[in-house]
Design a protein around this motif. Structure first.
Motif, PDB file in Angstrom:
ATOM      1  N   HIS A  56      35.986  -3.818 -33.589  1.00 27.09           N
ATOM      2  CA  HIS A  56      36.642  -3.672 -32.287  1.00 27.09           C
ATOM      3  C   HIS A  56      37.867  -2.779 -32.444  1.00 27.09           C
ATOM      4  O   HIS A  56      38.689  -3.012 -33.318  1.00 27.09           O
ATOM      5  CB  HIS A  56      37.043  -5.044 -31.735  1.00 27.09           C
ATOM      6  N   TYR A  57      37.963  -1.757 -31.608  1.00 23.76           N
ATOM      7  CA  TYR A  57      39.061  -0.789 -31.663  1.00 23.76           C
ATOM      8  C   TYR A  57      40.023  -1.050 -30.506  1.00 23.76           C
ATOM      9  O   TYR A  57      39.604  -1.079 -29.352  1.00 23.76           O
ATOM     10  CB  TYR A  57      38.527   0.639 -31.506  1.00 23.76           C
ATOM     11  N   TYR A  58      41.309  -1.215 -30.848  1.00 26.28           N
ATOM     12  CA  TYR A  58      42.330  -1.376 -29.795  1.00 26.28           C
ATOM     13  C   TYR A  58      43.351  -0.255 -29.902  1.00 26.28           C
ATOM     14  O   TYR A  58      43.642   0.175 -31.012  1.00 26.28           O
ATOM     15  CB  TYR A  58      43.033  -2.731 -29.934  1.00 26.28           C
ATOM     16  N   PRO A  59      43.929   0.192 -28.806  1.00 26.58           N
ATOM     17  CA  PRO A  59      43.656  -0.225 -27.428  1.00 26.58           C
ATOM     18  C   PRO A  59      42.203   0.108 -27.061  1.00 26.58           C
ATOM     19  O   PRO A  59      41.681   1.132 -27.496  1.00 26.58           O
ATOM     20  CB  PRO A  59      44.607   0.613 -26.581  1.00 26.58           C
ATOM     21  N   MET A  60      41.589  -0.749 -26.237  1.00 24.07           N
ATOM     22  CA  MET A  60      40.200  -0.566 -25.838  1.00 24.07           C
ATOM     23  C   MET A  60      40.121  -0.357 -24.327  1.00 24.07           C
ATOM     24  O   MET A  60      40.633  -1.159 -23.564  1.00 24.07           O
ATOM     25  CB  MET A  60      39.382  -1.801 -26.221  1.00 24.07           C
ATOM     26  N   VAL A  61      39.489   0.747 -23.942  1.00 24.69           N
ATOM     27  CA  VAL A  61      39.248   1.021 -22.518  1.00 24.69           C
ATOM     28  C   VAL A  61      37.762   0.781 -22.274  1.00 24.69           C
ATOM     29  O   VAL A  61      36.938   1.572 -22.715  1.00 24.69           O
ATOM     30  CB  VAL A  61      39.618   2.473 -22.149  1.00 24.69           C
ATOM     31  N   PRO A  62      37.398  -0.337 -21.631  1.00 24.20           N
ATOM     32  CA  PRO A  62      35.974  -0.621 -21.458  1.00 24.20           C
ATOM     33  C   PRO A  62      35.361   0.171 -20.305  1.00 24.20           C
ATOM     34  O   PRO A  62      36.029   1.005 -19.680  1.00 24.20           O
ATOM     35  CB  PRO A  62      35.963  -2.124 -21.168  1.00 24.20           C
ATOM     36  N   GLY A  63      34.091  -0.111 -20.023  1.00 20.86           N
ATOM     37  CA  GLY A  63      33.430   0.498 -18.868  1.00 20.86           C
ATOM     38  C   GLY A  63      32.287   1.419 -19.243  1.00 20.86           C
ATOM     39  O   GLY A  63      32.513   2.494 -19.804  1.00 20.86           O
ATOM     40  N   HIS A  64      31.036   0.989 -18.949  1.00 16.81           N
ATOM     41  CA  HIS A  64      29.885   1.862 -19.199  1.00 16.81           C
ATOM     42  C   HIS A  64      28.902   1.839 -18.024  1.00 16.81           C
ATOM     43  O   HIS A  64      27.703   1.948 -18.211  1.00 16.81           O
ATOM     44  CB  HIS A  64      29.223   1.553 -20.552  1.00 16.81           C
ATOM     45  N   GLU A  65      29.467   1.697 -16.836  1.00 18.73           N
ATOM     46  CA  GLU A  65      28.676   1.863 -15.605  1.00 18.73           C
ATOM     47  C   GLU A  65      29.469   2.832 -14.734  1.00 18.73           C
ATOM     48  O   GLU A  65      30.137   2.441 -13.784  1.00 18.73           O
ATOM     49  CB  GLU A  65      28.501   0.516 -14.901  1.00 18.73           C
TER      50      GLU A  65
END
Ligand SMILES: [Zn+2]
Ligand SMILES: [Zn+2]
Length: 398
Positions: A56-65
């Motif tokens: 897991h990489y932080y900072p993490m910006v999610p979202g794949h839709e």
């Protein structure tokens, strides 16, 4: 390089707040997309809280839709033009030369010599090139992606409701297609287990393919919504209803992402019936006994999204049948509330979608803002965190 706003989790609490990230300038095959909408997937929640046994990489910006409009194109881009409506799903690169990639199943990329890493996730992943660029997802104002991993959004699909098709839609379409529902629709009895973001898409797609569809759920309250979409309803906690559905289904697709015992459901399958998992419960599942599968030649299988070609076919199928996701459009400032809802399984048969273009702005809380409620989200004990120093090359700026 462009500095743009995003919503990032800084640590395994998963709390999201506004954060500046860099987007690369277009390389020769890249398109630069202004993000309009981004759906919230359950795997965003799993990853911002480091619940899976992956780095897991932080900072993490999610979202794949992700749905947006092309703003710039690289000099060799041939598939997209400026101003076109496009989507980005769960991955943005793969090895491009293994047997899976050659078949158009980049989602099952095996890697190849010199490029051992497989399908490259849209976020919480590192692009396997000379720059080792840390990848950030669609909870951001823009994204730069290789044109070969970008989808075309058909004109008649509403853009906000199309966003969840990029993960939830293809996650359900691919197993329905693989197990013959597109081809033999009317002859198929299909069960969709769980009726949230994934489940409701599965019902819409399977009904459009002509299948007889039944929702399996422990919540009687979901019966009305299931029936409104053209499905029957089976209350899976009711022993009588379960007994009446023995030997009933050709295919059951389970969308459940929490822990549960699956053994009870094999008796519902016909001979040679398939039980297909698409959810990823962090603590695994309780496997059936050999008898559950051997008697009746039944199969337990899994399915993971779909390749680029199949994802485009799914979008075109949705366009032909006027199908899109049922959504609740939210503001960027409300993203943490939506995550808490999702964690508590309070979400109904719809997907949360963030109105990125209109609401990721000066009003969006930054880290430490007292409008963000502190919450005690438990961190998965096996969480693998990449230390911040390892991210130094990503030139992050607070
Ligand atoms: Zn997803
Ligand atoms: Zn490959």
């Amino acid at each position: 390089m462009q500095m743009v706003d995003s919503l990032a989790a800084r640590d395994t609490t998963g709390v999201l707040s506004k954060h500046k990230i860099q987007r690369r300038e277009c390389r020769s095959n890249d398109v630069y997309i202004n993000v309009l909408f981004c759906g919230i997937c359950h795997s965003d929640l799993h990853q911002i809280r480091a619940e899976w046994s992956i780095p897991h990489y932080y900072p993490m910006v999610p979202g794949h839709e992700i749905v947006g409009v092309v703003e710039k194109v690289g000099k060799d881009v041939s598939k997209f033009k400026i101003g076109e409506k496009v989507g980005v799903g769960v991955f943005v690169d793969s090895c491009r030369s293994c047997s899976s990639c050659k078949r158009g199943e980049e989602n099952y990329c095996l890697g190849c010599e010199g490029k051992e890493d497989r399908m490259c996730g849209t976020y919480n992943c590192c692009l396997k090139d000379n720059n080792n660029e840390i990848l950030y997802g669609g909870y951001s104002a823009s994204i730069t992606v290789d044109e070969n991993y970008v989808l075309r959004i058909p004109d008649n699909l509403p853009l906000d409701k199309a966003a969840p098709l990029l993960c939830a839609g293809i996650t359900m379409f691919s197993p329905l297609n693989f197990f013959g529902c597109l081809e033999h629709g009317a002859g198929m009895q299909v069960g969709i287990q769980g009726f949230g973001g994934l489940g409701h898409m599965g019902v819409k797609l399977a009904v459009a393919m002509g299948c007889a569809v039944t929702v399996l759920s422990r919540s009687a309250s979901k019966a009305g919504e299931a029936e409104a979409l053209g499905a029957k309803f089976l209350l899976s906690s009711d022993a009588d209803q379960m007994a009446k559905h023995e030997n009933h289904f050709d295919l059951i697709i389970s969308t459940i992402s929490g822990d549960y015992a699956i053994s009870n459901f094999f008796s519902l399958l016909k001979v040679a019936g398939k039980y297909c998992l698409v959810g990823l419960p962090p603590n695994g599942i309780h496997f059936p006994t050999a008898f559950d599968l051997v008697v009746g030649r039944k199969s337990l299988v899994g399915s993971c999204i779909g390749g680029i070609r199949e994802t485009q076919a799914m979008l075109d199928f949705c366009s032909d049948h006027n199908i899109a996701a049922d959504i609740e459009l939210i503001s960027a400032k409300d993203v943490n509330h939506a995550m808490v809802d999702l964690a508590a399984n309070r979400s109904m048969a719809r997907r949360y979608v963030i109105d990125i273009a209109k609401t990721l702005n000066d009003e969006t809380p930054v880290e430490g803002d007292d409008r963000i409620d502190p919450r005690d989200w438990k961190v998965h004990e096996k969480a693998t965190i990449i230390p911040k120093e390892a991210n130094a090359h990503a030139n992050l700026q607070k």
